[in-house]
Structures are given as structure tokens and as C-alpha cells.
Design a protein around this motif. Structure first.
Motif, PDB file in Angstrom:
ATOM      1  N   LEU A   1       7.853   0.136  -4.170  1.00 36.25           N
ATOM      2  CA  LEU A   1       7.853   1.157  -3.426  1.00 36.25           C
ATOM      3  C   LEU A   1       6.203   0.436  -1.982  1.00 36.25           C
ATOM      4  CD1 LEU A   1       8.338   3.889  -1.425  1.00 36.25           C
ATOM      5  CD2 LEU A   1       6.378   4.903  -2.520  1.00 36.25           C
ATOM      6  N   ASP A   2       6.557  -0.062  -0.100  1.00 32.53           N
ATOM      7  CA  ASP A   2       5.684  -0.511   0.051  1.00 32.53           C
ATOM      8  C   ASP A   2       5.363   0.497   0.778  1.00 32.53           C
ATOM      9  OD1 ASP A   2       4.403  -2.385   1.559  1.00 32.53           O
ATOM     10  OD2 ASP A   2       5.450  -2.909   3.247  1.00 32.53           O
ATOM     11  N   SER A   3       3.963   0.873   1.465  1.00 38.21           N
ATOM     12  CA  SER A   3       3.811   2.105   2.465  1.00 38.21           C
ATOM     13  C   SER A   3       2.401   2.383   2.862  1.00 38.21           C
ATOM     14  CB  SER A   3       2.739   2.902   1.045  1.00 38.21           C
ATOM     15  OG  SER A   3       2.052   4.558   1.757  1.00 38.21           O
ATOM     16  N   LEU A   4       2.272   2.380   3.845  1.00 35.01           N
ATOM     17  CA  LEU A   4       1.199   2.552   4.968  1.00 35.01           C
ATOM     18  C   LEU A   4       0.694   3.916   5.425  1.00 35.01           C
ATOM     19  CD1 LEU A   4      -0.049   0.372   7.042  1.00 35.01           C
ATOM     20  CD2 LEU A   4       1.511   0.972   9.016  1.00 35.01           C
ATOM     21  N   THR A   5      -0.699   4.051   5.608  1.00 29.79           N
ATOM     22  CA  THR A   5      -1.297   5.272   5.743  1.00 29.79           C
ATOM     23  C   THR A   5      -2.759   4.804   6.423  1.00 29.79           C
ATOM     24  OG1 THR A   5      -0.442   6.065   3.478  1.00 29.79           O
ATOM     25  CG2 THR A   5      -1.998   7.209   4.810  1.00 29.79           C
ATOM     26  N   ILE A   6      -2.732   5.184   7.907  1.00 30.81           N
ATOM     27  CA  ILE A   6      -3.337   4.504   8.248  1.00 30.81           C
ATOM     28  C   ILE A   6      -3.933   6.264   9.015  1.00 30.81           C
ATOM     29  CG2 ILE A   6      -4.306   4.060  11.017  1.00 30.81           C
ATOM     30  CD1 ILE A   6      -2.168   2.205  10.860  1.00 30.81           C
ATOM     31  N   PHE A   7      -5.631   6.708   8.724  1.00 38.32           N
ATOM     32  CA  PHE A   7      -5.855   8.198   9.362  1.00 38.32           C
ATOM     33  C   PHE A   7      -5.382   9.212   8.987  1.00 38.32           C
ATOM     34  CE2 PHE A   7      -7.372   5.195  12.814  1.00 38.32           C
ATOM     35  CZ  PHE A   7      -8.972   5.228  12.057  1.00 38.32           C
ATOM     36  N   GLY A   8      -4.529   8.893   7.224  1.00 38.35           N
ATOM     37  CA  GLY A   8      -3.314  10.426   7.328  1.00 38.35           C
ATOM     38  C   GLY A   8      -3.640  10.168   5.881  1.00 38.35           C
ATOM     39  N   ALA A   9      -2.956  11.017   5.464  1.00 38.09           N
ATOM     40  CA  ALA A   9      -2.708  11.427   3.718  1.00 38.09           C
ATOM     41  C   ALA A   9      -0.922  11.272   3.361  1.00 38.09           C
ATOM     42  CB  ALA A   9      -3.097  12.846   3.895  1.00 38.09           C
ATOM     43  N   THR A  10      -0.584  10.463   1.965  1.00 36.52           N
ATOM     44  CA  THR A  10       0.851  10.498   1.557  1.00 36.52           C
ATOM     45  C   THR A  10       0.415  11.459   0.283  1.00 36.52           C
ATOM     46  OG1 THR A  10       0.838   8.154   2.670  1.00 36.52           O
ATOM     47  CG2 THR A  10       2.330   9.276   0.466  1.00 36.52           C
ATOM     48  N   ASP A  11       1.174  12.335  -0.121  1.00 46.48           N
ATOM     49  CA  ASP A  11       1.062  12.510  -1.327  1.00 46.48           C
ATOM     50  C   ASP A  11       3.179  12.216  -1.760  1.00 46.48           C
ATOM     51  OD1 ASP A  11      -0.869  14.218  -1.794  1.00 46.48           O
ATOM     52  OD2 ASP A  11       0.054  16.428  -0.924  1.00 46.48           O
ATOM     53  N   LEU A  12       2.644  11.079  -3.150  1.00 44.99           N
ATOM     54  CA  LEU A  12       3.978  10.682  -3.704  1.00 44.99           C
ATOM     55  C   LEU A  12       3.941  12.033  -5.248  1.00 44.99           C
ATOM     56  CD1 LEU A  12       2.913   7.278  -3.599  1.00 44.99           C
ATOM     57  CD2 LEU A  12       4.953   8.537  -2.012  1.00 44.99           C
TER      58      LEU A  12
ATOM     59  N   GLY B   1     -10.441   4.561   2.362  1.00 51.92           N
ATOM     60  CA  GLY B   1      -9.620   5.495   1.563  1.00 51.92           C
ATOM     61  C   GLY B   1      -9.317   5.079  -0.125  1.00 51.92           C
ATOM     62  N   GLY B   2      -8.425   5.393  -0.031  1.00 52.89           N
ATOM     63  CA  GLY B   2      -7.785   5.672  -1.815  1.00 52.89           C
ATOM     64  C   GLY B   2      -6.476   5.864  -2.074  1.00 52.89           C
ATOM     65  N   LEU B   3      -6.022   6.009  -3.789  1.00 47.95           N
ATOM     66  CA  LEU B   3      -4.947   6.102  -3.990  1.00 47.95           C
ATOM     67  C   LEU B   3      -4.946   6.314  -5.514  1.00 47.95           C
ATOM     68  CD1 LEU B   3      -2.056   7.290  -3.529  1.00 47.95           C
ATOM     69  CD2 LEU B   3      -1.342   4.846  -4.108  1.00 47.95           C
TER      70      LEU B   3
ATOM     71  N   LEU C   1      -0.880  -0.317   2.540  1.00 48.54           N
ATOM     72  CA  LEU C   1      -2.280  -0.349   3.407  1.00 48.54           C
ATOM     73  C   LEU C   1      -2.536   0.773   3.086  1.00 48.54           C
ATOM     74  CD1 LEU C   1      -5.012  -2.010   4.762  1.00 48.54           C
ATOM     75  CD2 LEU C   1      -3.684  -1.826   6.355  1.00 48.54           C
ATOM     76  N   ILE C   2      -3.943   0.995   3.003  1.00 52.78           N
ATOM     77  CA  ILE C   2      -4.268   2.153   3.035  1.00 52.78           C
ATOM     78  C   ILE C   2      -5.736   2.388   3.822  1.00 52.78           C
ATOM     79  CG2 ILE C   2      -5.926   4.365   2.205  1.00 52.78           C
ATOM     80  CD1 ILE C   2      -3.920   4.466   0.049  1.00 52.78           C
ATOM     81  N   LEU C   3      -5.442   2.874   4.946  1.00 46.49           N
ATOM     82  CA  LEU C   3      -6.975   2.593   6.143  1.00 46.49           C
ATOM     83  C   LEU C   3      -7.082   3.663   6.804  1.00 46.49           C
ATOM     84  CD1 LEU C   3      -8.537   0.476   7.805  1.00 46.49           C
ATOM     85  CD2 LEU C   3      -6.602   1.026   9.619  1.00 46.49           C
ATOM     86  N   PHE C   4      -8.635   4.372   5.711  1.00 44.82           N
ATOM     87  CA  PHE C   4      -9.401   5.568   6.574  1.00 44.82           C
ATOM     88  C   PHE C   4      -8.548   6.435   6.714  1.00 44.82           C
ATOM     89  CE2 PHE C   4     -11.495   2.886   9.522  1.00 44.82           C
ATOM     90  CZ  PHE C   4     -11.978   2.617   9.337  1.00 44.82           C
ATOM     91  N   GLY C   5      -7.134   6.702   4.934  1.00 45.20           N
ATOM     92  CA  GLY C   5      -6.967   8.254   4.751  1.00 45.20           C
ATOM     93  C   GLY C   5      -6.646   7.918   3.282  1.00 45.20           C
ATOM     94  N   GLY C   6      -6.220   8.399   2.252  1.00 46.75           N
ATOM     95  CA  GLY C   6      -5.799   8.671   1.178  1.00 46.75           C
ATOM     96  C   GLY C   6      -4.771   8.869   0.823  1.00 46.75           C
ATOM     97  N   GLY C   7      -4.571   8.983  -0.853  1.00 54.39           N
ATOM     98  CA  GLY C   7      -2.877   9.635  -1.069  1.00 54.39           C
ATOM     99  C   GLY C   7      -2.976  10.331  -2.776  1.00 54.39           C
TER     100      GLY C   7
ATOM    101  N   ASP D   1       5.767   4.943 -15.383  1.00 56.71           N
ATOM    102  CA  ASP D   1       4.248   4.094 -15.348  1.00 56.71           C
ATOM    103  C   ASP D   1       4.581   3.255 -14.035  1.00 56.71           C
ATOM    104  OD1 ASP D   1       3.456   4.204 -18.084  1.00 56.71           O
ATOM    105  OD2 ASP D   1       4.421   1.700 -18.424  1.00 56.71           O
ATOM    106  N   VAL D   2       3.015   3.710 -13.183  1.00 52.04           N
ATOM    107  CA  VAL D   2       2.781   3.542 -12.348  1.00 52.04           C
ATOM    108  C   VAL D   2       1.654   1.984 -11.847  1.00 52.04           C
ATOM    109  CG1 VAL D   2       1.609   4.222  -9.854  1.00 52.04           C
ATOM    110  CG2 VAL D   2       3.586   5.544 -11.016  1.00 52.04           C
ATOM    111  N   ILE D   3       2.274   1.684 -11.379  1.00 50.98           N
ATOM    112  CA  ILE D   3       1.375   0.439 -10.890  1.00 50.98           C
ATOM    113  C   ILE D   3       0.738   0.222  -8.788  1.00 50.98           C
ATOM    114  CG2 ILE D   3       1.289  -2.404 -11.357  1.00 50.98           C
ATOM    115  CD1 ILE D   3       2.766  -2.093 -13.078  1.00 50.98           C
ATOM    116  N   ILE D   4      -0.255   0.364  -9.089  1.00 51.04           N
ATOM    117  CA  ILE D   4      -0.856   0.311  -7.796  1.00 51.04           C
ATOM    118  C   ILE D   4      -1.485  -1.121  -7.023  1.00 51.04           C
ATOM    119  CG2 ILE D   4      -3.116   1.719  -6.682  1.00 51.04           C
ATOM    120  CD1 ILE D   4      -2.334   4.115  -7.897  1.00 51.04           C
ATOM    121  N   LYS D   5      -0.904  -1.715  -6.303  1.00 48.14           N
ATOM    122  CA  LYS D   5      -1.379  -2.980  -5.846  1.00 48.14           C
ATOM    123  C   LYS D   5      -0.962  -2.611  -4.391  1.00 48.14           C
ATOM    124  CE  LYS D   5       0.718  -5.612  -9.605  1.00 48.14           C
ATOM    125  NZ  LYS D   5       1.721  -6.984  -9.218  1.00 48.14           N
TER     126      LYS D   5
END
Length: 65
Positions: free
Chosen positions: A2-13, A30-32, A55-61, A20-24
């Protein structure tokens, strides 16, 4: 994968707890977080793996089940 882009917001998965989840991800101010309750099924032959890139920029998830 999964390719994700979060800028100034939030993502809930919502991902099943037996995967198993591998976070790269690249994070800048920000953070996930994986907040799932882990469980052991005992069957490793049918294990699913999800790789999260992006990429997570000024956001989170959050990763939830």
C-alpha cells in the motif's frame, strides 16, 4: 503493498489483526502507529503480509482492526 501520502491530515487503516504489517514510511513531523490487538492463530502457512510505504508530512495515522 500500500502506497500512502498524508499531508496535514490523518489516515486510519483498518487491517485484520492476524496480518503482519511492515511499515516503511518516511515521516516528517508525524507518525503511523499500529494500535491493533495482536492475536496468535498458530497457522503460519496462510499468513498475510501488508507493506505500507509512503510519506507522512505534518500528519499522522493509526492502524486499527
Amino acid at each position: 503493498e500500500l502506497d500512502s501520502l498524508t499531508i496535514f491530515g490523518a489516515t486510519d487503516l483498518h487491517i485484520p489483526k492476524d496480518w503482519d504489517v511492515i511499515i516503511k514510511t518516511t515521516t516528517i513531523f508525524g507518525g503511523l502507529d499500529d494500535q491493533r490487538v495482536k492475536s496468535f492463530t498458530g497457522d503460519e502457512s496462510n499468513k498475510k503480509v501488508l507493506v505500507i510505504k509512503g510519506l507522512i508530512l505534518f500528519g499522522g495515522g493509526d492502524i486499527k482492526n
